[in-house]
Design a protein around this motif. Structure first.
Motif, PDB file in Angstrom:
ATOM      1  N   SER A  48      -5.931  -9.798  -6.966  1.00 41.21           N
ATOM      2  CA  SER A  48      -6.912  -9.920  -5.885  1.00 41.21           C
ATOM      3  C   SER A  48      -7.866  -8.727  -5.900  1.00 41.21           C
ATOM      4  O   SER A  48      -7.537  -7.644  -6.409  1.00 41.21           O
ATOM      5  N   ALA A  49      -9.030  -8.923  -5.297  1.00 34.52           N
ATOM      6  CA  ALA A  49     -10.004  -7.837  -5.195  1.00 34.52           C
ATOM      7  C   ALA A  49      -9.435  -6.660  -4.407  1.00 34.52           C
ATOM      8  O   ALA A  49      -9.694  -5.506  -4.737  1.00 34.52           O
ATOM      9  N   ASP A  50      -8.640  -6.942  -3.378  1.00 33.76           N
ATOM     10  CA  ASP A  50      -8.030  -5.861  -2.591  1.00 33.76           C
ATOM     11  C   ASP A  50      -7.063  -5.046  -3.439  1.00 33.76           C
ATOM     12  O   ASP A  50      -7.083  -3.808  -3.407  1.00 33.76           O
ATOM     13  N   ASP A  51      -6.203  -5.723  -4.203  1.00 26.89           N
ATOM     14  CA  ASP A  51      -5.270  -5.008  -5.074  1.00 26.89           C
ATOM     15  C   ASP A  51      -6.022  -4.252  -6.162  1.00 26.89           C
ATOM     16  O   ASP A  51      -5.686  -3.113  -6.491  1.00 26.89           O
ATOM     17  N   LEU A 110      -7.844   0.829  -8.610  1.00 29.95           N
ATOM     18  CA  LEU A 110      -8.949   1.661  -9.092  1.00 29.95           C
ATOM     19  C   LEU A 110      -8.949   3.063  -8.499  1.00 29.95           C
ATOM     20  O   LEU A 110      -9.647   3.933  -9.000  1.00 29.95           O
ATOM     21  N   THR A 111      -8.130   3.310  -7.480  1.00 27.51           N
ATOM     22  CA  THR A 111      -8.033   4.677  -6.971  1.00 27.51           C
ATOM     23  C   THR A 111      -7.462   5.588  -8.058  1.00 27.51           C
ATOM     24  O   THR A 111      -7.698   6.793  -8.037  1.00 27.51           O
ATOM     25  N   GLU A 112      -6.722   5.011  -9.002  1.00 27.63           N
ATOM     26  CA  GLU A 112      -6.180   5.775 -10.130  1.00 27.63           C
ATOM     27  C   GLU A 112      -7.154   5.834 -11.311  1.00 27.63           C
ATOM     28  O   GLU A 112      -6.893   6.525 -12.296  1.00 27.63           O
ATOM     29  N   LEU A 113      -8.235   5.065 -11.227  1.00 27.30           N
ATOM     30  CA  LEU A 113      -9.214   4.971 -12.319  1.00 27.30           C
ATOM     31  C   LEU A 113     -10.621   5.136 -11.737  1.00 27.30           C
ATOM     32  O   LEU A 113     -11.428   4.199 -11.736  1.00 27.30           O
ATOM     33  N   PRO A 114     -10.942   6.328 -11.229  1.00 23.77           N
ATOM     34  CA  PRO A 114     -12.186   6.502 -10.474  1.00 23.77           C
ATOM     35  C   PRO A 114     -13.473   6.298 -11.264  1.00 23.77           C
ATOM     36  O   PRO A 114     -14.524   6.085 -10.659  1.00 23.77           O
ATOM     37  N   ASP A 115     -13.444   6.321 -12.585  1.00 25.29           N
ATOM     38  CA  ASP A 115     -14.658   6.102 -13.374  1.00 25.29           C
ATOM     39  C   ASP A 115     -15.012   4.623 -13.493  1.00 25.29           C
ATOM     40  O   ASP A 115     -16.052   4.275 -14.030  1.00 25.29           O
ATOM     41  N   LYS A 150       0.812  -1.221   0.000  1.00 23.78           N
ATOM     42  CA  LYS A 150       0.000   0.000   0.000  1.00 23.78           C
ATOM     43  C   LYS A 150       0.843   1.268   0.000  1.00 23.78           C
ATOM     44  O   LYS A 150       0.366   2.319  -0.351  1.00 23.78           O
ATOM     45  N   SER A 151       2.106   1.175   0.384  1.00 24.48           N
ATOM     46  CA  SER A 151       2.941   2.367   0.405  1.00 24.48           C
ATOM     47  C   SER A 151       3.428   2.748  -0.991  1.00 24.48           C
ATOM     48  O   SER A 151       3.871   3.851  -1.213  1.00 24.48           O
ATOM     49  N   LYS A 152       3.321   1.818  -1.908  1.00 26.03           N
ATOM     50  CA  LYS A 152       3.721   2.117  -3.285  1.00 26.03           C
ATOM     51  C   LYS A 152       2.551   2.749  -4.024  1.00 26.03           C
ATOM     52  O   LYS A 152       1.399   2.405  -3.801  1.00 26.03           O
ATOM     53  N   SER A 153       2.849   3.649  -4.923  1.00 23.04           N
ATOM     54  CA  SER A 153       1.777   4.226  -5.719  1.00 23.04           C
ATOM     55  C   SER A 153       1.422   3.259  -6.838  1.00 23.04           C
ATOM     56  O   SER A 153       2.203   2.404  -7.209  1.00 23.04           O
ATOM     57  N   SER A 154       0.206   3.400  -7.355  1.00 20.51           N
ATOM     58  CA  SER A 154      -0.228   2.549  -8.457  1.00 20.51           C
ATOM     59  C   SER A 154       0.578   2.872  -9.707  1.00 20.51           C
ATOM     60  O   SER A 154       1.025   4.003  -9.897  1.00 20.51           O
ATOM     61  N   PRO A 155       0.761   1.897 -10.559  1.00 21.14           N
ATOM     62  CA  PRO A 155       1.507   2.141 -11.799  1.00 21.14           C
ATOM     63  C   PRO A 155       0.808   3.187 -12.672  1.00 21.14           C
ATOM     64  O   PRO A 155      -0.389   3.395 -12.545  1.00 21.14           O
ATOM     65  N   ASP A 156       1.558   3.793 -13.550  1.00 22.24           N
ATOM     66  CA  ASP A 156       0.981   4.707 -14.524  1.00 22.24           C
ATOM     67  C   ASP A 156       0.426   3.854 -15.659  1.00 22.24           C
ATOM     68  O   ASP A 156       1.112   3.562 -16.629  1.00 22.24           O
ATOM     69  N   TRP A 157      -0.806   3.417 -15.495  1.00 19.18           N
ATOM     70  CA  TRP A 157      -1.412   2.468 -16.429  1.00 19.18           C
ATOM     71  C   TRP A 157      -1.453   2.984 -17.855  1.00 19.18           C
ATOM     72  O   TRP A 157      -1.237   2.225 -18.792  1.00 19.18           O
TER      73      TRP A 157
END
Length: 117
Positions: free
Chosen positions: A26-29, A34-39, A3-10
């Motif tokens: 996993s659903a948790d990951d 999805l915090t980077e993809l709010p839509d 969780k300390s790492k930021s999500s990749p630049d998809w």
């Protein structure tokens, strides 16, 4: 995922061929990604992500549909596309070969966001 790492630049990535043999995300990951993809929303017990668009009119819906189809062919990762009510587009991403989510789904979601913006 740590969780300390930021999500990749998809959106700067491309899909990689997948014929199975990789672990599902996993659903948790997936929720963290999805915090980077709010839509986008996590659905089907964490096995797919979806986005709904109300495009306003039929022509815009078809333009988005075709742009997504062209992108999917280029990336060789194909979403399920549903056009209903002449202007409502629902996009469903999952990696069929593994029966759940892979990084390709998040790459495609970010890239789809770019083509429907």
């Amino acid at each position: 995922m740590n969780k300390s790492k930021s999500s990749p630049d998809w959106s700067s990535r491309h899909c990689v061929p997948c014929e199975g043999g990789i672990d599902r995300i996993s659903a948790d990951d997936a929720s963290q990604y999805l915090t980077e993809l709010p839509d986008w929303s996590l659905e089907n017990d964490g096995n797919q992500i979806t986005r709904k668009l109300n495009t306003g009119d039929f022509q815009t819906a078809i333009r988005h549909f075709n742009a997504i189809a062209e992108l999917a062919e280029a990336e060789q990762h194909h979403p399920d596309l549903h056009l209903t009510g002449y202007r409502h587009l629902r996009i469903v991403l999952t990696t069929h070969a593994i029966g759940g989510l892979s990084e390709n789904d998040f790459v495609m979601a970010a890239r789809i966001n770019q083509v429907v913006s």
